[in-house]
Structure formats: C-alpha cells, structure tokens
Scaffold this active site. Structure first.
Site, mmCIF file in Angstrom:
data_model
loop_
_atom_site.group_PDB
_atom_site.id
_atom_site.type_symbol
_atom_site.label_atom_id
_atom_site.label_comp_id
_atom_site.label_asym_id
_atom_site.label_seq_id
_atom_site.Cartn_x
_atom_site.Cartn_y
_atom_site.Cartn_z
ATOM 1 C CB THR A 19 -10.473 1.103 3.235
ATOM 2 O OG1 THR A 19 -11.230 0.137 2.510
ATOM 3 C CG2 THR A 19 -11.312 1.666 4.359
ATOM 4 C CG ASP A 20 -4.925 1.305 2.236
ATOM 5 O OD1 ASP A 20 -5.387 0.438 3.023
ATOM 6 O OD2 ASP A 20 -3.992 2.050 2.541
ATOM 7 C CB SER A 21 -4.692 -3.365 -0.506
ATOM 8 O OG SER A 21 -3.431 -2.799 -0.200
#
Length: 140
Positions: A19-21
């Site tokens: 996942t990203d931020s």
C-alpha cells in the site's frame, strides 16, 4: 472476463508493503501481481521460466502493457488475478488480465499484456517453442 478461452486464477493477499501513504495498493503493484499470475499460469502449463532460460535460451519479456484502474484494493484484501490468452502469435502472446476482489468479484484493475519470446543470446524475438504452443490453446 470473456469466456473465449479458459481463465487461470491466482490469489494474492494485500500486505502493508503493497500500500501507499493513502492506505491503498500502489498502482505499480498491480503490474507485479499480474506478473506473478502470468508466471503461475506458465507453471500450471508445466513450464518454469528458469528452466526455459537454461534449456531453451529464452525468456518472456513484456513488450506492451495497457492497464485501466477501476477501484482501489486495500490492506488485507484477498484478490484474484485472472489470466486469459487473448492472442497467440508466432513469437508473442497477448494476455488479458483482471484483478478482482475475491469477496465480491468487484473489478479493480484490468489490462492487456503482450509478452514476447526473446532469445537471450541475441536479445531479439524468436518463435515460441512448439512444446509451449502445444499446451496453449489457439484463439481466434
């Protein structure tokens, strides 16, 4: 997924590292999931990519990708990565792939990926070995 040829399905669980931020799967990771599914598709047909390199001197390299993103996947989602042969050429295969959420079959991402059979000595396209073509159904 169209029913023109059989679909291969590979499960993928989403981890934090995917996942990203914003807490959703980073867009490039869908390409990694598709790559893993293509490798497992070949394995299901009886072909290991390391052995194809060692014994036949070939690799399959991505030549072209078209991807559309529809909905995000999130941490801990279980996904299904579908692989279906869309077109078979002399030295290439075009695969239609979908990434769907396993719990409700929601389409998250889809793409067409053209892979070329490449001779590692010359780094140029080469015909797909007959032993592979015999295991891959032809599509019209």
């Amino acid at each position: 997924m169209n029913d023109e040829s059989p679909s291969f399905v590979w499960p993928v669980r989403i981890y934090y590292e995917d996942t990203d931020s914003g807490g959703v799967v980073y867009y490039a990771n869908y390409l990694k999931f598709m790559e893993r599914a293509r490798t497992e598709w070949l394995r299901s047909l009886g072909f290991e990519q390391d052995l194809l390199l060692q014994q036949d001197g070939i690799i399959f390299a991505v030549r072209h990708v078209e991807v559309g993103y529809h909905q995000p996947a999130r941490f801990n989602d279980l996904l299904e990565i579908h692989v279906r042969l869309a077109k078979r050429g002399r030295a290439s295969l075009t695969l239609y792939q979908e990434v769907v959420k396993a719990s409700d079959s929601q389409l998250l991402c889809r793409g067409n990926v053209k892979i070329a059979c490449v001779d590692m000595k010359t780094m140029s396209p080469t015909p797909i070995p007959k032993k592979i073509l015999m295991e891959i159904p032809d599509v019209d």
